[in-house]
Write a protein that holds these residues in place. Structure first.
Motif, PDB file in Angstrom:
ATOM      1  N   ALA A  79     -26.436  41.601 -33.569  1.00 25.58           N
ATOM      2  CA  ALA A  79     -25.480  41.875 -33.290  1.00 25.58           C
ATOM      3  C   ALA A  79     -24.445  40.960 -32.200  1.00 25.58           C
ATOM      4  O   ALA A  79     -23.309  41.249 -32.050  1.00 25.58           O
ATOM      5  N   PHE A  80     -25.326  40.508 -31.107  1.00 22.53           N
ATOM      6  CA  PHE A  80     -24.728  40.359 -29.772  1.00 22.53           C
ATOM      7  C   PHE A  80     -24.585  38.479 -30.159  1.00 22.53           C
ATOM      8  O   PHE A  80     -23.235  38.305 -30.635  1.00 22.53           O
ATOM      9  N   THR A  81     -25.830  38.302 -31.196  1.00 25.06           N
ATOM     10  CA  THR A  81     -25.125  36.674 -32.128  1.00 25.06           C
ATOM     11  C   THR A  81     -23.572  36.852 -32.769  1.00 25.06           C
ATOM     12  O   THR A  81     -22.745  35.702 -32.966  1.00 25.06           O
ATOM     13  N   CYS A  82     -23.161  37.985 -33.203  1.00 24.04           N
ATOM     14  CA  CYS A  82     -22.471  38.180 -34.641  1.00 24.04           C
ATOM     15  C   CYS A  82     -21.534  38.081 -33.978  1.00 24.04           C
ATOM     16  O   CYS A  82     -19.880  37.603 -34.582  1.00 24.04           O
ATOM     17  N   ALA A  83     -21.684  38.588 -32.926  1.00 23.62           N
ATOM     18  CA  ALA A  83     -19.948  38.988 -31.996  1.00 23.62           C
ATOM     19  C   ALA A  83     -19.659  37.300 -31.822  1.00 23.62           C
ATOM     20  O   ALA A  83     -18.320  37.885 -31.492  1.00 23.62           O
ATOM     21  N   MET A  84     -20.707  36.646 -31.171  1.00 21.92           N
ATOM     22  CA  MET A  84     -20.258  35.701 -30.220  1.00 21.92           C
ATOM     23  C   MET A  84     -20.105  34.588 -31.295  1.00 21.92           C
ATOM     24  O   MET A  84     -19.135  34.022 -30.943  1.00 21.92           O
ATOM     25  N   ALA A  85     -19.935  34.640 -33.053  1.00 21.47           N
ATOM     26  CA  ALA A  85     -19.953  34.282 -33.679  1.00 21.47           C
ATOM     27  C   ALA A  85     -18.558  33.965 -34.038  1.00 21.47           C
ATOM     28  O   ALA A  85     -17.995  33.090 -34.568  1.00 21.47           O
ATOM     29  N   MET A  86     -18.278  35.591 -33.734  1.00 25.01           N
ATOM     30  CA  MET A  86     -16.505  35.052 -34.296  1.00 25.01           C
ATOM     31  C   MET A  86     -15.824  34.897 -32.892  1.00 25.01           C
ATOM     32  O   MET A  86     -15.002  34.030 -33.843  1.00 25.01           O
ATOM     33  N   VAL A  87     -15.935  34.724 -32.049  1.00 21.90           N
ATOM     34  CA  VAL A  87     -15.392  34.163 -30.665  1.00 21.90           C
ATOM     35  C   VAL A  87     -16.126  32.088 -31.692  1.00 21.90           C
ATOM     36  O   VAL A  87     -14.462  31.757 -30.761  1.00 21.90           O
ATOM     37  N   THR A  88     -17.023  31.682 -31.379  1.00 19.27           N
ATOM     38  CA  THR A  88     -16.705  30.633 -31.379  1.00 19.27           C
ATOM     39  C   THR A  88     -16.085  30.130 -32.934  1.00 19.27           C
ATOM     40  O   THR A  88     -15.448  28.713 -32.998  1.00 19.27           O
ATOM     41  N   THR A  89     -16.198  30.842 -33.868  1.00 19.50           N
ATOM     42  CA  THR A  89     -14.789  30.600 -35.088  1.00 19.50           C
ATOM     43  C   THR A  89     -14.106  30.253 -34.861  1.00 19.50           C
ATOM     44  O   THR A  89     -13.533  29.062 -34.944  1.00 19.50           O
ATOM     45  N   ILE A  90     -13.560  31.259 -33.345  1.00 18.85           N
ATOM     46  CA  ILE A  90     -11.733  31.362 -33.030  1.00 18.85           C
ATOM     47  C   ILE A  90     -11.452  30.021 -32.671  1.00 18.85           C
ATOM     48  O   ILE A  90     -11.132  29.194 -32.726  1.00 18.85           O
ATOM     49  N   ALA A  91     -12.434  29.871 -31.616  1.00 20.92           N
ATOM     50  CA  ALA A  91     -12.129  28.550 -30.553  1.00 20.92           C
ATOM     51  C   ALA A  91     -12.603  27.165 -32.026  1.00 20.92           C
ATOM     52  O   ALA A  91     -11.670  26.039 -31.145  1.00 20.92           O
ATOM     53  N   GLY A  92     -12.936  27.204 -32.067  1.00 24.64           N
ATOM     54  CA  GLY A  92     -13.256  26.175 -33.163  1.00 24.64           C
ATOM     55  C   GLY A  92     -12.021  26.036 -33.858  1.00 24.64           C
ATOM     56  O   GLY A  92     -11.407  24.712 -34.156  1.00 24.64           O
ATOM     57  N   ILE A  93     -11.083  26.652 -34.268  1.00 22.35           N
ATOM     58  CA  ILE A  93     -10.632  26.665 -35.161  1.00 22.35           C
ATOM     59  C   ILE A  93      -9.214  26.159 -34.366  1.00 22.35           C
ATOM     60  O   ILE A  93      -8.782  25.105 -34.673  1.00 22.35           O
ATOM     61  N   VAL A 112      -5.394  34.685 -27.435  1.00 23.36           N
ATOM     62  CA  VAL A 112      -6.268  34.211 -28.754  1.00 23.36           C
ATOM     63  C   VAL A 112      -7.788  34.707 -27.956  1.00 23.36           C
ATOM     64  O   VAL A 112      -8.444  35.358 -28.544  1.00 23.36           O
ATOM     65  N   THR A 113      -8.029  34.061 -27.346  1.00 24.30           N
ATOM     66  CA  THR A 113      -9.709  33.854 -26.730  1.00 24.30           C
ATOM     67  C   THR A 113     -10.174  35.616 -25.711  1.00 24.30           C
ATOM     68  O   THR A 113     -10.514  35.825 -26.055  1.00 24.30           O
ATOM     69  N   VAL A 114      -8.755  36.291 -24.852  1.00 26.27           N
ATOM     70  CA  VAL A 114      -9.003  36.954 -24.938  1.00 26.27           C
ATOM     71  C   VAL A 114      -9.357  38.153 -26.429  1.00 26.27           C
ATOM     72  O   VAL A 114      -9.768  39.084 -26.200  1.00 26.27           O
ATOM     73  N   ALA A 115      -8.207  38.284 -27.073  1.00 22.87           N
ATOM     74  CA  ALA A 115      -8.079  38.927 -27.806  1.00 22.87           C
ATOM     75  C   ALA A 115      -9.392  38.975 -28.604  1.00 22.87           C
ATOM     76  O   ALA A 115     -10.074  40.225 -28.982  1.00 22.87           O
ATOM     77  N   SER A 116      -9.614  37.534 -29.218  1.00 26.61           N
ATOM     78  CA  SER A 116     -11.232  37.153 -29.495  1.00 26.61           C
ATOM     79  C   SER A 116     -12.490  38.158 -29.286  1.00 26.61           C
ATOM     80  O   SER A 116     -12.974  38.562 -29.577  1.00 26.61           O
ATOM     81  N   CYS A 117     -12.567  37.766 -27.380  1.00 28.13           N
ATOM     82  CA  CYS A 117     -13.216  38.333 -27.083  1.00 28.13           C
ATOM     83  C   CYS A 117     -14.149  39.954 -26.445  1.00 28.13           C
ATOM     84  O   CYS A 117     -14.899  40.288 -26.954  1.00 28.13           O
ATOM     85  N   VAL A 118     -12.414  40.164 -26.464  1.00 31.92           N
ATOM     86  CA  VAL A 118     -12.414  42.080 -27.067  1.00 31.92           C
ATOM     87  C   VAL A 118     -12.566  42.339 -28.210  1.00 31.92           C
ATOM     88  O   VAL A 118     -13.111  43.328 -28.040  1.00 31.92           O
ATOM     89  N   GLY A 119     -12.340  41.548 -29.047  1.00 30.87           N
ATOM     90  CA  GLY A 119     -12.926  41.779 -30.350  1.00 30.87           C
ATOM     91  C   GLY A 119     -14.619  41.745 -30.553  1.00 30.87           C
ATOM     92  O   GLY A 119     -15.141  42.200 -31.161  1.00 30.87           O
ATOM     93  N   ALA A 120     -14.877  41.214 -30.076  1.00 33.58           N
ATOM     94  CA  ALA A 120     -16.222  40.890 -30.716  1.00 33.58           C
ATOM     95  C   ALA A 120     -17.106  41.719 -29.543  1.00 33.58           C
ATOM     96  O   ALA A 120     -17.863  42.477 -30.075  1.00 33.58           O
ATOM     97  N   VAL A 121     -16.488  41.836 -28.361  1.00 35.04           N
ATOM     98  CA  VAL A 121     -17.610  42.833 -27.473  1.00 35.04           C
ATOM     99  C   VAL A 121     -17.548  44.550 -28.014  1.00 35.04           C
ATOM    100  O   VAL A 121     -17.971  45.269 -27.385  1.00 35.04           O
TER     101      VAL A 121
END
Length: 140
Positions: A79-93, A112-121
């Motif tokens: 589950a943690f890896t899935c959440a971090m993959a979301m952040v990585t995808t946004i950083a990749g975009i 966007v970075t803060v929002a994606s990290c908060v969303g992942a957490v």
């Protein structure tokens, strides 16, 4: 003379039969003692066999408990890896060489970075709460 020898034969036969009866009684007593010893040994072996089976069951229960803990750990890490993959995808975009104009606006990358990290957490926390409510996770 003939009567004497018949009497002596009869008395020797009766003596022999009493000796045989005594020997049979001794053999029966020995067999009874061996049977008691064998029965005692058999009972001890049955107790040991039961003890071994109980120990084996205990070991299997402990192995099941450790396996369940490993599965729980794997579930949390997945589950943690899935959440971090979301952040990585946004950083990749954002890392692509696309001309969208967002890269020139100040503060958008941080937002966007803060929002994606908060969303992942948040997604990870919601998953943990959901898994705990349905009994997939047990916190001891």
């Amino acid at each position: 003379l003939g009567k004497l020898s018949i009497k002596s034969m009869v008395s020797s036969l009766s003596t022999n039969s009493s000796i045989v009866e005594n020997e049979v009684a001794e053999v029966e007593m020995l067999l009874e003692a061996y049977f008691m010893h064998f029965d005692n040994t058999y009972n001890r072996l049955q107790n040991l066999n039961e003890y071994i089976k109980d120990t084996e069951d205990m070991v299997n229960i402990k192995l099941d408990q450790h396996r369940n803990q490993l599965i729980t750990t794997d579930l949390i890490l997945t589950a943690f890896t899935c959440a971090m993959a979301m952040v990585t995808t946004i950083a990749g975009i954002f890392g692509m060489n696309l001309d969208s104009g967002l890269q020139e606006v100040e503060g958008v990358f941080v937002q966007v970075t803060v929002a994606s990290c908060v969303g992942a957490v948040g997604m990870f926390a919601l998953f943990v709460i959901w898994a705990w409510r349905y009994g997939l996770l047990v916190f001891a």
